[in-house]
Design an enzyme around this catalytic site. Structure first.
Site, PDB file in Angstrom:
ATOM      1  N   ASP A 179      64.740  84.248 -26.368  1.00 33.90           N
ATOM      2  CA  ASP A 179      64.542  85.255 -25.315  1.00 33.90           C
ATOM      3  C   ASP A 179      64.270  86.595 -25.979  1.00 33.90           C
ATOM      4  O   ASP A 179      65.129  87.486 -26.049  1.00 33.90           O
ATOM      5  CB  ASP A 179      65.762  85.325 -24.402  1.00 33.90           C
ATOM      6  CG  ASP A 179      65.446  86.035 -23.093  1.00 33.90           C
ATOM      7  OD1 ASP A 179      64.294  86.471 -22.905  1.00 33.90           O
ATOM      8  OD2 ASP A 179      66.358  86.154 -22.258  1.00 33.90           O
ATOM      9  N   HIS A 208      70.431  92.742 -16.809  1.00 32.57           N
ATOM     10  CA  HIS A 208      70.390  91.998 -18.078  1.00 32.57           C
ATOM     11  C   HIS A 208      69.373  90.878 -17.946  1.00 32.57           C
ATOM     12  O   HIS A 208      69.575  89.936 -17.178  1.00 32.57           O
ATOM     13  CB  HIS A 208      71.780  91.429 -18.389  1.00 32.57           C
ATOM     14  CG  HIS A 208      71.819  90.564 -19.615  1.00 32.57           C
ATOM     15  ND1 HIS A 208      72.657  89.474 -19.723  1.00 32.57           N
ATOM     16  CD2 HIS A 208      71.124  90.614 -20.775  1.00 32.57           C
ATOM     17  CE1 HIS A 208      72.483  88.899 -20.903  1.00 32.57           C
ATOM     18  NE2 HIS A 208      71.553  89.569 -21.559  1.00 32.57           N
ATOM     19  N   HIS A 248      76.549  92.794 -28.699  1.00 30.59           N
ATOM     20  CA  HIS A 248      75.646  92.847 -27.546  1.00 30.59           C
ATOM     21  C   HIS A 248      76.300  92.396 -26.256  1.00 30.59           C
ATOM     22  O   HIS A 248      75.692  92.507 -25.191  1.00 30.59           O
ATOM     23  CB  HIS A 248      74.401  92.002 -27.812  1.00 30.59           C
ATOM     24  CG  HIS A 248      74.528  90.549 -27.485  1.00 30.59           C
ATOM     25  ND1 HIS A 248      75.504  89.735 -28.019  1.00 30.59           N
ATOM     26  CD2 HIS A 248      73.781  89.739 -26.671  1.00 30.59           C
ATOM     27  CE1 HIS A 248      75.355  88.504 -27.556  1.00 30.59           C
ATOM     28  NE2 HIS A 248      74.328  88.474 -26.737  1.00 30.59           N
ATOM     29  N   GLY A 249      77.517  91.866 -26.308  1.00 30.65           N
ATOM     30  CA  GLY A 249      78.193  91.403 -25.105  1.00 30.65           C
ATOM     31  C   GLY A 249      79.502  90.740 -25.462  1.00 30.65           C
ATOM     32  O   GLY A 249      80.053  90.968 -26.535  1.00 30.65           O
ATOM     33  N   LYS A 265      73.112  86.875  -9.298  1.00 33.98           N
ATOM     34  CA  LYS A 265      72.994  85.942 -10.416  1.00 33.98           C
ATOM     35  C   LYS A 265      71.819  84.991 -10.241  1.00 33.98           C
ATOM     36  O   LYS A 265      71.524  84.561  -9.126  1.00 33.98           O
ATOM     37  CB  LYS A 265      74.268  85.090 -10.548  1.00 33.98           C
ATOM     38  CG  LYS A 265      75.444  85.820 -11.125  1.00 33.98           C
ATOM     39  CD  LYS A 265      75.270  86.134 -12.596  1.00 33.98           C
ATOM     40  CE  LYS A 265      75.213  84.880 -13.445  1.00 33.98           C
ATOM     41  NZ  LYS A 265      75.090  85.204 -14.890  1.00 33.98           N
TER      42      LYS A 265
END
Length: 473
Positions: free
Chosen positions: A94, A234, A396-397, A472
């Site tokens: 991605d 995101h 990053h998360g 979502k």
């Protein structure tokens, strides 16, 4: 795979000593609790240290976990002048997956009476899931080429945003040196009908409230304040980026013998940055990165329209930053400045105060770093710091703790939504299975990850945000 031994150097830094074919050591930034939960990814950190031209160390962020070739949460830099490589696996499928944060000109009290209207508006306005729905239906290849070369700037020029959006976007909204000619027809087919869509998996749009501010001066410079409402997006480059990664991994696999490169795992396929294969990948990767920027730009505009219509509110961009890229940057290594190819896979650039690549209004305080949590948990706004290690990179998360298959076992999506809404979080999901796969227990504790990142000197906390609404894929 044998998991290498870790030597603890500080409370938030562990070292993998050089052994065998490793050219540099490995370094893992994490607390003892976080590192104890990591297994095979440590072996991947060591594998990256064997690749040609790698400099200083193979790094891992506190949210590190197993990935394709490179660990997710991995950072590695190579020197093109010494045969340094570029690897699609060091960026990920991605390409330019990233986070965009927008701040509303209203607080939680003002939003509460119209929250349902906002969520009901976002539900149809934000295309998501595995389908082809998108905000922008491109009339032809020329429009897609404009996106691949111009990114967010092209979208703004077509009326999807304003000039300030570009000032608050990494690389001013577009990565240079994009080469659409290196993007296969299959990648074009996959991306043509997905511009302005979330996709699925861990991608989301959240309506959030600023719950805590740790540094009021920096928060003010960023444009956020306590109890303010925000929107966090995101997502990445959808099927186009995935296909580009697939195509160029295959090309590099075929090319490695000619370059005399051997790798411990075929998923680490790579080529010298200055080789035809290396330049072809970087050109295609930059095109995918611009697609990802435009994708988030379009979704931001869709959210703006909903907030304007349902709440009479304006959304201003705080920042947009990617966490899956390879970038050519200048860094000091062994006392001298070198031009490097820095891979950040599941890691975010965190430029320090004073860096010339920052916009004028942020240069004094450092780059905003956007760290999404998981559904029902906090997200964080951080800032880059002076002297940060790992080539000015950070987490990053939260980082996955379970695979999607594991996460969905024993979790019912409908029940999860009911629980979240009982806790005051409105949920709009495209599938119950997708919701179950992303439940909070599938991830590490984002607060522990941020604590480790700050403790390791990678960044500093500015604010904590909590969700009030989740859209979502």
């Amino acid at each position: 795979m044998t998991v290498p031994a870790l030597v603890q150097e500080t409370p938030y830094r562990f070292r993998i000593e050089r052994t065998g074919a490793m050219r540099v050591p490995g370094v893992v930034f994490a607390s003892r609790e976080l590192v104890d939960a990591v297994d095979r990814a440590i072996g991947q950190v060591a594998d990256v240290a064997t690749l040609p031209g790698v400099v200083e160390a193979s790094y891992a962020m506190p949210d590190v976990h197993w990935g394709y070739g490179f660990a997710i949460g991995g950072v590695a830099a190579t020197d093109p002048r010494t045969g340094g490589f570029v690897s699609p696996g060091g960026v990920g499928f991605d390409i330019s997956c990233g986070v965009r944060l927008l701040a509303a000109d209203l607080d939680a009290t003002a939003l509460a009476p119209v929250l349902r209207d906002v969520m009901d508006g976002l539900d149809p306005a934000i295309p998501r899931g595995m389908g082809r729905g998108a905000v922008w239906h491109l009339p032809g290849r020329a429009e897609l080429t404009g996106i691949l070369t111009g990114g967010s700037r092209y979208a703004v020029e077509r009326g999807h945003g304003d000039e300030r959006d570009l000032l608050r976007c990494e690389d001013a909204g577009a990565v240079a040196d994009a080469d659409p000619g290196r993007v296969s027809e299959r990648a074009v087919e996959r991306g043509a009908r997905q511009v302005g869509s979330l996709g699925s998996g861990n991608h989301f749009l959240e309506v959030q409230r600023v719950a805590e501010v740790y540094d009021a001066g920096v928060a003010e410079a960023f444009g956020i304040r306590r109890d303010q409402m925000c929107v966090m997006i995101h997502c990445g480059s959808r099927g186009l980026g995935h296909q580009i990664c697939t195509d160029h991994v295959r090309e590099m696999e075929r090319a490695m013998p000619g370059h005399g490169i051997e790798v411990p795992d075929r998923q680490l396929a790579c080529a010298p940055v200055e080789s035809p294969e290396g330049r072809a990948y970087l050109g295609a990767m930059a095109a995918a990165a611009n697609y990802g920027r435009a994708n988030r730009q379009l979704l931001a505009q869709a959210a703006r329209e909903v907030f304007r219509r349902a709440a009479g509110a304006r959304l201003d961009l705080v920042y947009d930053v990617s966490h899956n890229l390879a970038k050519i940057e200048d860094h000091v290594v062994d006392g001298r400045r070198r031009r490097l190819c820095v891979h950040r896979k599941g890691a975010t650039r965190a430029l320090p105060p004073g860096h010339p690549d920052l916009p004028d209004d942020l240069r004094r305080v450092g780059q905003p770093v956007l760290i999404p949590g998981t559904m029902g948990t906090s997200s964080y706004v951080l800032a880059g710091v002076e002297g940060g290690p790992a080539f000015a990179s950070t987490c990053h998360g939260a980082g996955r703790a379970q695979s999607r298959h594991q996460a969905a076992k024993g979790v019912d999506g409908k029940h999860l939504r009911t629980t979240m809404e009982r806790d005051g979080i409105a949920v709009r999901a495209s599938s119950w299975r997708g919701l179950a796969e992303e439940h909070p227990g599938a991830y590490k504790d984002v607060s522990a990850v941020v604590e480790a990142a700050e403790g390791a000197g990678l960044c500093r906390k500015v604010a904590r945000l909590v969700p009030v609404g989740v859209v979502k894929g």
